[in-house]
Design an enzyme around this catalytic site. Sequence first.
Site, PDB file in Angstrom:
ATOM      1  N   HIS A 120     -42.028 -63.903-101.825  1.00 32.27           N
ATOM      2  CA  HIS A 120     -40.776 -63.493-101.143  1.00 32.27           C
ATOM      3  C   HIS A 120     -39.743 -64.602-101.313  1.00 32.27           C
ATOM      4  CE1 HIS A 120     -38.310 -61.743 -97.924  1.00 32.27           C
ATOM      5  NE2 HIS A 120     -38.424 -62.834 -97.197  1.00 32.27           N
ATOM      6  N   GLU A 156     -36.965 -65.524-100.003  1.00 32.37           N
ATOM      7  CA  GLU A 156     -36.421 -66.265 -98.860  1.00 32.37           C
ATOM      8  C   GLU A 156     -37.430 -67.235 -98.237  1.00 32.37           C
ATOM      9  OE1 GLU A 156     -36.223 -63.098 -99.586  1.00 32.37           O
ATOM     10  OE2 GLU A 156     -34.342 -62.196 -98.938  1.00 32.37           O
ATOM     11  N   HIS A 180     -35.387 -57.378-106.764  1.00 30.68           N
ATOM     12  CA  HIS A 180     -36.060 -56.881-105.566  1.00 30.68           C
ATOM     13  C   HIS A 180     -36.319 -55.371-105.658  1.00 30.68           C
ATOM     14  CE1 HIS A 180     -37.233 -56.602-101.387  1.00 30.68           C
ATOM     15  NE2 HIS A 180     -36.494 -55.518-101.330  1.00 30.68           N
ATOM     16  N   ASP A 228     -44.505 -57.787-101.086  1.00 26.72           N
ATOM     17  CA  ASP A 228     -44.476 -59.255-101.191  1.00 26.72           C
ATOM     18  C   ASP A 228     -45.781 -59.902-100.713  1.00 26.72           C
ATOM     19  OD1 ASP A 228     -41.941 -58.922-102.149  1.00 26.72           O
ATOM     20  OD2 ASP A 228     -40.913 -59.802-100.427  1.00 26.72           O
ATOM     21  N   GLU A 232     -41.268 -56.155 -95.571  1.00 27.06           N
ATOM     22  CA  GLU A 232     -39.862 -55.978 -95.933  1.00 27.06           C
ATOM     23  C   GLU A 232     -39.680 -54.704 -96.746  1.00 27.06           C
ATOM     24  OE1 GLU A 232     -38.588 -58.522 -99.193  1.00 27.06           O
ATOM     25  OE2 GLU A 232     -36.753 -59.008 -98.114  1.00 27.06           O
ATOM     26  N   HIS A 237     -38.929 -52.189 -99.558  1.00 26.24           N
ATOM     27  CA  HIS A 237     -38.935 -52.292-101.022  1.00 26.24           C
ATOM     28  C   HIS A 237     -38.578 -50.944-101.641  1.00 26.24           C
ATOM     29  CE1 HIS A 237     -40.642 -56.284-100.629  1.00 26.24           C
ATOM     30  NE2 HIS A 237     -40.437 -56.458-101.919  1.00 26.24           N
ATOM     31  N   GLU A 290     -41.238 -55.908-109.811  1.00 29.76           N
ATOM     32  CA  GLU A 290     -42.125 -55.678-108.660  1.00 29.76           C
ATOM     33  C   GLU A 290     -42.787 -54.298-108.739  1.00 29.76           C
ATOM     34  OE1 GLU A 290     -40.967 -58.365-104.897  1.00 29.76           O
ATOM     35  OE2 GLU A 290     -39.654 -56.625-105.131  1.00 29.76           O
TER      36      GLU A 290
HETATM   37 ZN    ZN Z   1     -40.416 -58.213-103.036  1.00 36.52          ZN
HETATM   38 MN    MN Z   2     -38.966 -60.159-100.565  1.00 35.63          MN
END
Ligand code: ZN
Ligand code: MN
Length: 261
Positions: A119, A121, A176, A44, A33, A35, A181
């Site tokens: 992650h 989701e 995010h 992630d 994904e 970032h 992170e």
């Molecule tokens: Zn992430």
């Molecule tokens: Mn994520």
Amino acid sequence: MTDTVFYAELPWPEVEARIAEGAPVFLPLGATEQHGRHMALNVDVVLPTGVAERVARKVGGLVLPAVAYGNRSQPRTGGGPGFPGTLNLAAHTFALIVRDIICELHRQKVRKIVTVNGHFENIGPTIEGIELALDAIGRDRTDGLVILRIDHWEMVQPATLDRIFPEGFPGIELEHASVLETSMMLALRPDLVDLSRATDDGPAAFLPYDRFPKPCDEVPPSGVLSMTEGSSAEKGEWLLADSEAGMIAAIEREFSRGPRT
Ligand code: ZN
Ligand code: MN
């Protein structure tokens, strides 16, 4: 070779022996994904794998190959599908992957499983996958199986967030590709971060509801939902230390009780 904690780096007799000794087995759950412009797509995956590796070394555990694809990225938590690079799984696909891995671990006589999620989701589909595994195994035939589902960011102490955000924490939903992170990546894999590419176009001003199909016009163009300013490897180490301590405490609490019937 034999001091690795990575399950798939061991030959089968060693895996068999460590499971027989009661090794907890960690399953990192990630995503591929976006970032932001300043970090790799695998944040992630790197973060839950890195935390699981540290904990496994302390508790004599094993770390499985990560699930490197996540449930659909959403605009309000990961930028959504509008970014190049992000690869999504449908929720039911993800849940079935989790179900199958847990059923296989149970068949291999693993009785202590920890899913370590990176992650947001993935939360719902992981719960569904665990429930489907328990349905498949039979809830009265689990033979002492205990599964812990941990989101690594939930292990971070409020005092640490106060140190990192003296002006007030913007909230985990907006984290995010932001300070948390980015800092943990600077601690674990600085080669995958280039802060000179970070742009300051956040924080996102999301509406308090979802809209489908999903125009991503509230997502900052960089893909960073909050901000990267103030990220550092030192802060990353504080966060990783909290995650490690919190997970070890959970493991000692839950796996020392013995099987519950
Ligand atoms: Zn992430
Ligand atoms: Mn994520």
